[in-house]
Structure formats: C-alpha cells, structure tokens
Design an enzyme around this catalytic site. Structure first.
Site, short mmCIF file in Angstrom:
data_model
loop_
_atom_site.label_atom_id
_atom_site.label_comp_id
_atom_site.label_asym_id
_atom_site.label_seq_id
_atom_site.Cartn_x
_atom_site.Cartn_y
_atom_site.Cartn_z
CB SER A 169 -12.88 -0.72 3.81
OG SER A 169 -13.98 -1.25 4.12
CG HIS A 224 -10.81 3.68 2.38
ND1 HIS A 224 -9.73 3.50 2.69
CD2 HIS A 224 -11.44 3.45 3.27
CE1 HIS A 224 -9.73 2.44 3.47
NE2 HIS A 224 -10.68 2.24 4.05
CE LYS A 274 -9.44 4.86 5.97
NZ LYS A 274 -9.27 4.12 7.21
C1 LIG Z 1 -14.76 3.54 5.51
C2 LIG Z 1 -14.35 3.55 6.95
N1 LIG Z 1 -15.37 4.77 7.68
C3 LIG Z 1 -14.42 5.09 9.07
C4 LIG Z 1 -13.34 4.49 9.47
C5 LIG Z 1 -12.28 4.48 10.80
O1 LIG Z 1 -11.47 5.81 10.65
P1 LIG Z 1 -11.50 6.07 11.49
O2 LIG Z 1 -9.65 5.18 11.35
O3 LIG Z 1 -10.82 8.16 11.98
O4 LIG Z 1 -11.57 6.46 12.75
C6 LIG Z 1 -12.78 3.64 8.66
C7 LIG Z 1 -11.13 3.06 8.83
O5 LIG Z 1 -10.41 2.18 8.38
C8 LIG Z 1 -13.02 2.84 7.50
O6 LIG Z 1 -12.55 2.98 6.37
#
Ligand SMILES: Cc1ncc(COP(=O)(O)O)c(C=O)c1O
Length: 399
Positions: free
Chosen positions: A187, A215, A246
């Site tokens: 990310s 992502h 997202k």
């Molecule tokens: C790679 C990754 N995993 C998990 C999450 C967490 O997602 P959620 O907002 O559904 O908890 C994010 C959110 O930023 C993320 O970028």
C-alpha cells in the site's frame, strides 16, 4: 474520572503535535467521489481515496444498499451462528469466491477483521508464518495474535524468503505447516508481490501461500480479479483476503477466499466469526452490486487504467519521479515527514486532497505523497490536480 490517566493521554497527544506526526481528520460534507465538498474548503479533487473504480457513490451501489436495508433491516443483532445469517451474505460470498477463483469465500466486517481472524486460526502452535516486512498492519497484528513461530523476510527479496523458509522448515513442529503471507499490492509503495517466484519457492518448501489483495482486487488483471489474475495464477493461491472498503464499493467489509475446507474451518472457529456480528445487510448488498458492476462493466477498469496512466505520465513529464508500478497507487518520495505534510497542505490550498505519509508509517527520510487514481476522475479533475502539482512542485523546488 481519573484525571491522571486522561492527562497522560493529553501529554502524549501534545507530543505528537510537537513532533509533527499529528493526523488531522478532514470533514467531508458530501459523498466520496472524484470531487467532494470539504468543510471550510469547498470543492476538492480527491487523490487520496481507495475508491479505485469510483463505486463509493455509484447510483447502483447506493440503490442496492438501500434495497438491502429495506429488505433485511439494520443487521442480525447477533453472531451468525447464533441467530442466523442473511441470504445476501451467501450471495455476496458466492460472488467473492467466483471473483477470486476459489471454492468458497467468507465475509467479515473488515479486511482487518479477516486478517486478524484468519491468521491465528490457520497458523498456530507448531506452524511457522513467513511474512514480507512491508505487509499491512492487519497482517502484522494477525501474526501477533497467532501462536505460530514467525520469520520476516526483506521486502520482495526472494533470496531472503528462501533463507527464512529454510529456517522455517527446521523449526516447525511435527505435522506443522508453513504459511507465507504477502500483500498483493503493497500500500505505501504501490508495487506488486512477486507472486510467480513466491509460489515457486513456497512450493519447494511445501509452504502454503496467503495473499492480501486489498489494493489489487478491482484494479489488476484483465478482469480486475487481482494479482493472481494479473500473473495468470488464478486458482493457485491457497488463501486470498480482500476488502470491500476500496474498489468493491468502498463502504466496509472484508473476506477470505479459499478452499471449502478452509472457509468451513473459519466459520467454525475464527474468533470474529463466532464472537462478533456479521457484515450489515445494506453493506453486503452494496458490495455485491459493486462486484456485479466490476464484472459487467469493462469500462470501469479501462477508465481506472487510463486515469492512472494520465496521472503518472503527467507527474513524470513535469519532473516528478514517482515510484514505478502497475497499481492505482503512485507514490512520490519527498524525504522528510514535515515536507510531505507541508506539500499536502499546499495542494489542499489549491483544492487537491492528497495525503502525505511520513514516519512512523514509512521509514524516516522516505516520506511521500501518495497519489491514488480512480475511474471516477474526469479529464478536468486530472488537469486541475496536475496544475496544482506543477505549481506546488515548483514552489517547493521539487521540479
Ligand atoms: C493491504 C490491506 N489489507 C487490509 C486493509 C484493511 O482493510 P479494511 O479497511 O477492510 O479493514 C487495508 C486497508 O488499508 C490494506 O491496505
């Protein structure tokens, strides 16, 4: 009230303000879209959301969410195994399994919950987790909750992965498993996991592979099915986790997609499944519509790609040097945290909302402006954003 306790937190907050790491919440007065109204700022172009397909305010997603609310009410008011689950959950989970190319899928209230709920169950005493050092915080916390041994490999360093797997093989218990965990798209860097190499190496060590494609789902691959599709590896990843917060609607929610056996085990024993409420029906219905739109409207993905290309090339042609990558994330490294925060504030003064990230989110000296693309952006939005980058970049001596 314990005054000392609260004073301690007040001091801690003040220290964050003083060392420049304080985060200010910006209040939006309208829906998440290419542009929205920000309190005391007026209309701003948004380059800081994960609204990759522009579905957060899509009329079909909003209508489906409302219909979900009308049909099922607010929620189950309890845990699924105790009080039942809505048929919309089953429909959503089937659609997510189809999208992921797996036998089954299971929804959670967030991907945070999916990662922290799945990892401790799927890797426990006697097992070993081997994890990329830049994996998302929810994977890190999932690992912290696990009783498995752990080894962290250097970011996307396949030699290092191999050496950690060699150690893992030595320390795992009798009958124990090894689980390699990686983000699909990282990310903060926007780069892709080297999945073909990871799978080949993991295969040699008898390890299973888990990919968090938060992502990448709705972004990568010919049909937006994520990194496995991008690499032509569909059906070969043992466990995929993802978010509905997202590209897939942007509300909230997460999922684990895997074999029927793994999903059944999660339903039985994953702690957020058996001790916490299900995804609200309105959110499940909105996310299901988002998956349908992704599968039915190829123009969404095409627009996201075109916009990403225009943004990246526009920034490069004016002299910025963003990290290379194929995802919707375009990071521009600027150095110090205070510089990134200042640049972000100057861009906002020009009506462009794009966040600066610094220490401790990224290592000291690598603070960055993270530009994120969206299918919702029009040519006019992109022009406005690039004009602002050009002016601020020159003012700060970056270009
Ligand atoms: C790679 C990754 N995993 C998990 C999450 C967490 O997602 P959620 O907002 O559904 O908890 C994010 C959110 O930023 C993320 O970028």
């Amino acid at each position: 009230m314990n005054a000392e306790f609260h004073a301690k937190w007040s001091d801690s907050n003040t220290a964050m303000v003083e060392n420049g790491t304080w985060k200010t919440l910006r209040h939006l007065e309208g829906p998440m879209s290419a542009r929205t109204r920000m309190e005391n700022r007026g209309e701003v172009v948004i380059l800081s959301s994960n609204n990759y397909l522009g579905l957060a305010n899509h009329p079909d997603v909003v209508a489906a969410s409302k219909a979900g609310l009308d049909m099922y009410g607010a929620g189950t008011a309890s845990v699924r195994f105790i009080c039942g689950t809505f048929t919309i959950h089953r429909e959503l989970e089937k659609a997510l399994a189809d999208l992921s190319g797996t036998e089954a899928a299971l929804s959670y209230v967030s991907c945070w919950s999916a990662n922290t709920g799945a990892i401790p169950l799927l890797a426990s005493q006697g097992d070993v987790i081997v994890s990329d050092e830049l994996n998302h915080a929810s994977i890190i916390d999932g690992i912290r909750l696990s009783k498995a041994e752990r080894r962290i490999y250097k970011h996307s360093d396949m030699k290092n992965l191999e050496s950690k797997l060699t150690e893992a093989r030595k320390i795992k218990g009798e009958g124990g498993s090894i689980l390699v965990i990686t983000d699909g798209v990282f990310s903060m860097e926007g780069d892709l996991a080297r999945l073909p190499d990871i799978l080949e190496i993991a295969g040699r060590f008898g390890a299973a592979v888990m990919v968090d494609d938060s992502h990448a789902t709705g972004v990568l691959g010919p049909h937006g099915r994520g990194t496995p599709e991008h690499y032509g590896l569909e059906g070969q990843i043992d466990i995929i986790t993802g978010t509905l917060g997202k590209a897939l609607g942007g509300a909230a929610g997460g999922y684990v997609a895997s074999s029927r056996a793994v999903v059944d085990a999660l339903i039985q024993s994953s702690r957020p499944q058996i001790f916490s409420n299900a995804l609200p029906a309105s959110v499940a219905a909105g996310a299901l519509e988002a998956v349908r739109l992704l599968r039915g409207d190829a123009a969404l993905l095409a627009r996201l790609r075109e916009n990403t290309h225009t943004l990246r090339n526009g920034l490069k042609s004016m002299g910025f040097n963003p990290l290379e990558g194929e995802s919707g994330i375009i990071p521009i490294i600027v150095g110090q945290t205070s510089f990134a925060i200042d640049m972000s504030a100057k861009l906002l003064d020009r009506g462009v909302f794009v966040t600066g990230f610094g220490f401790p989110v990224v290592p000291e000296g690598t603070a960055r402006i993270r530009v994120q693309s969206s299918a919702a952006l029009t040519k006019g939005d992109i022009e406005k954003a690039l004009d602002a980058f050009s002016a601020v970049g020159r003012e700060l001596g970056l270009i």
